[in-house]
Design a protein around this motif. Structure first.
Motif, PDB file in Angstrom:
ATOM      1  N   ASP A 118       0.845  -1.200   0.000  1.00 21.27           N
ATOM      2  CA  ASP A 118       0.000   0.000   0.000  1.00 21.27           C
ATOM      3  C   ASP A 118       0.880   1.250   0.000  1.00 21.27           C
ATOM      4  O   ASP A 118       1.868   1.325   0.711  1.00 21.27           O
ATOM      5  CB  ASP A 118      -0.884  -0.008   1.247  1.00 21.27           C
ATOM      6  N   ASN A 211      -6.051  14.472   2.867  1.00 20.26           N
ATOM      7  CA  ASN A 211      -5.511  15.177   1.704  1.00 20.26           C
ATOM      8  C   ASN A 211      -6.344  16.430   1.451  1.00 20.26           C
ATOM      9  O   ASN A 211      -7.399  16.375   0.802  1.00 20.26           O
ATOM     10  CB  ASN A 211      -5.549  14.264   0.468  1.00 20.26           C
ATOM     11  N   TYR A 244       0.284  14.368   6.834  1.00 22.49           N
ATOM     12  CA  TYR A 244      -0.275  13.459   5.824  1.00 22.49           C
ATOM     13  C   TYR A 244       0.843  12.929   4.942  1.00 22.49           C
ATOM     14  O   TYR A 244       1.453  13.671   4.183  1.00 22.49           O
ATOM     15  CB  TYR A 244      -1.323  14.188   4.972  1.00 22.49           C
ATOM     16  N   GLY A 246       0.464  10.198   2.912  1.00 21.94           N
ATOM     17  CA  GLY A 246      -0.041   9.638   1.657  1.00 21.94           C
ATOM     18  C   GLY A 246       0.194   8.139   1.604  1.00 21.94           C
ATOM     19  O   GLY A 246       0.156   7.531   0.541  1.00 21.94           O
ATOM     20  N   LEU A 248      -1.337   5.009   3.895  1.00 25.75           N
ATOM     21  CA  LEU A 248      -2.276   4.717   4.993  1.00 25.75           C
ATOM     22  C   LEU A 248      -1.577   4.081   6.189  1.00 25.75           C
ATOM     23  O   LEU A 248      -1.766   4.505   7.333  1.00 25.75           O
ATOM     24  CB  LEU A 248      -3.394   3.803   4.489  1.00 25.75           C
ATOM     25  N   TYR A 262      -7.232   9.987  11.055  1.00 26.81           N
ATOM     26  CA  TYR A 262      -7.000   9.850   9.623  1.00 26.81           C
ATOM     27  C   TYR A 262      -8.371   9.820   8.945  1.00 26.81           C
ATOM     28  O   TYR A 262      -9.278   9.109   9.379  1.00 26.81           O
ATOM     29  CB  TYR A 262      -6.253   8.545   9.331  1.00 26.81           C
ATOM     30  N   TYR A 264     -10.221   9.629   5.012  1.00 32.79           N
ATOM     31  CA  TYR A 264     -10.279   9.640   3.555  1.00 32.79           C
ATOM     32  C   TYR A 264     -11.753   9.581   3.154  1.00 32.79           C
ATOM     33  O   TYR A 264     -12.322   8.502   3.016  1.00 32.79           O
ATOM     34  CB  TYR A 264      -9.488   8.501   2.896  1.00 32.79           C
ATOM     35  N   LYS A 274     -11.841   6.359  -1.405  1.00 31.48           N
ATOM     36  CA  LYS A 274     -10.781   5.735  -2.202  1.00 31.48           C
ATOM     37  C   LYS A 274     -10.358   4.379  -1.642  1.00 31.48           C
ATOM     38  O   LYS A 274     -10.005   3.454  -2.383  1.00 31.48           O
ATOM     39  CB  LYS A 274      -9.561   6.655  -2.264  1.00 31.48           C
ATOM     40  N   LEU A 275     -10.393   4.249  -0.322  1.00 31.79           N
ATOM     41  CA  LEU A 275      -9.824   3.050   0.303  1.00 31.79           C
ATOM     42  C   LEU A 275     -10.769   1.861   0.175  1.00 31.79           C
ATOM     43  O   LEU A 275     -11.990   2.008   0.176  1.00 31.79           O
ATOM     44  CB  LEU A 275      -9.500   3.329   1.769  1.00 31.79           C
TER      45      LEU A 275
HETATM   46  P1  P6P Z   1      -4.209  10.389  -2.076  1.00 28.57           P
HETATM   47  C1  P6P Z   1      -2.201   4.942  -1.233  1.00 28.57           C
HETATM   48  O1  P6P Z   1      -2.484   4.985  -2.632  1.00 28.57           O
HETATM   49  C2  P6P Z   1      -3.546   5.013  -0.506  1.00 28.57           C
HETATM   50  O2  P6P Z   1      -4.310   3.910  -0.844  1.00 28.57           O
HETATM   51  C3  P6P Z   1      -3.320   5.113   0.997  1.00 28.57           C
HETATM   52  O3  P6P Z   1      -2.218   4.402   1.424  1.00 28.57           O
HETATM   53  C4  P6P Z   1      -3.149   6.599   1.219  1.00 28.57           C
HETATM   54  O4  P6P Z   1      -3.540   7.023   2.513  1.00 28.57           O
HETATM   55  C5  P6P Z   1      -4.061   7.211   0.145  1.00 28.57           C
HETATM   56  O5  P6P Z   1      -4.211   6.220  -0.874  1.00 28.57           O
HETATM   57  C6  P6P Z   1      -3.466   8.443  -0.461  1.00 28.57           C
HETATM   58  O6  P6P Z   1      -4.383   8.905  -1.436  1.00 28.57           O
HETATM   59  O7  P6P Z   1      -5.412  10.537  -2.969  1.00 28.57           O
HETATM   60  O8  P6P Z   1      -4.241  11.367  -0.918  1.00 28.57           O
HETATM   61  O9  P6P Z   1      -2.891  10.385  -2.786  1.00 28.57           O
END
Ligand code: P6P
Length: 337
Positions: A118, A211, A244, A246, A248, A262, A264, A274-275
């Protein structure tokens, strides 16, 4: 000179704490340990060999598969298959689940879901990345092929979960439902040694991780909570600090140790978040709750969500309970239809 306990010694000592152990879980975690050592070695020399950067292949998510993503996926898949305790896996890097159709594995009791690497886009810039894994007992008949129902189990039914963080040091952090324990890798010996027993998140903290580039499309409750974090108020230690990475695993691990939250949420590019529920949010949520933290989709506990698809995405909030309560207050008060 005190020698720290190895993972194997820890499991033997805590045998009664691992209701599913009977050696199977120990062997499974041992496969994960082996695979993480191999991945760790490749990550540490990634800059020296042609193994960083994109492979030119897209995964089911439509994302560029990094070469190390694919390498890590193969390493973990092979290690789990070889140990014979797992009958199948699902992975961010696999379109569908994979049945280990050999004499030993098909009679195994466990399935594993994983994000093998990840945050891999961070590797080229030398930022921490991680492996995330989630373990269930199979629910389909032992001896037959694994079924989708084995992988779409509710997160609360996990028997174990954890992550490997490949950072300034490499750590394996896992839970089997009896607390969260961290083992640090000593490359000079080639072993993982107990370094963080019974990890517990601080009830509150000063760190928020999200983010902010996605602010415009955040749900109103997230916007309101973000502004709350940034207001000046000495009595509640605000403004908080934005951190942050980036990645997880790295953001969660720091917040677990120091306290924080945290988030998202849904964004323009990711209207469902996204996750991925199965191999990112559920395992992290299991660890979170075992460490005294909370993990929700903004409203409901992640571990109670009924999965419907292998690669489904969900909004993800996790962190110190008092910070999560405040975020939940804003999400509820400013809930949009
Ligand atoms: P963004 C990495 O691609 C991930 O899945 C997580 O590990 C991380 O927190 C997140 O996406 C980052 O996403 O859109 O902020 O770049």
């Amino acid at each position: 000179m005190s020698i720290h306990k190895t993972l194997g010694e820890f499991i033997v000592e805590k045998q009664s704490d691992f209701p599913h152990a009977k050696g199977e879980l120990s062997a499974l975690l041992s496969a994960i340990k082996l695979a993480s050592k191999i991945v760790n070695r490749e990550i540490n020399k990634a800059g020296l060999v042609d193994i960083t950067g994109a492979s030119g292949i897209e995964n089911i998510q439509g994302e560029q598969q990094q070469k190390l993503d694919m390498f890590a996926n193969e390493v973990f898949k092979n290690a789990l298959m070889a140990r014979g305790e797992v009958c199948g896996i699902a992975s961010e890097e696999e379109d569908n689940y994979v049945f280990f159709d050999n004499q030993t594995s098909r009679n195994a009791n466990y399935i594993v879901l994983m994000d093998p690497l990840d945050g891999s886009s961070n590797i080229d810039v030398n930022v921490s990345v991680g492996t995330i894994f989630s373990i269930y007992r199979r629910v389909s008949p032992v001896g037959g092929p694994v079924q989708m129902e084995d992988f779409l189990q509710v997160g609360r039914d996990q028997v174990a979960a954890g992550y490997v963080i490949y950072g300034s040091s490499t750590m394996l952090v896992f839970t089997t439902g009896n607390g969260v324990h961290g083992f640090t890798y000593d490359p000079s010996i080639g072993g993982f040694f107990l370094s963080h027993e019974s990890l517990t998140i601080p009830k509150t903290g000063k760190i928020y991780s999200l983010n902010e580039g996605n602010y415009i499309k955040f749900p109103l409750g997230v916007k309101k909570y973000l502004k709350y974090c940034q207001e000046e108020d000495e009595s509640t230690n605000r403004p908080y600090t934005s951190r942050y990475i980036g990645s997880l695993v790295a953001d969660f691990h720091r917040n677990l140790l120091k306290g924080g939250i945290y988030i998202y949420p849904q964004t323009a590019q990711a209207p469902s978040g996204k996750l991925r529920l199965l191999y990112e949010c559920n395992p992290i949520a299991f660890l979170a709750e075992q460490a005294g933290a909370l993990a929700t989709d903004g409203y409901n506990p992640i571990l109670d969500l009924k999965p419907t698809e292998l690669h489904q995405r969900v909004p993800f909030f996790t962190g110190s309970p008092e910070m999560m309560e405040t975020a939940h207050h804003f999400m509820t008060k400013f809930k949009e239809s």
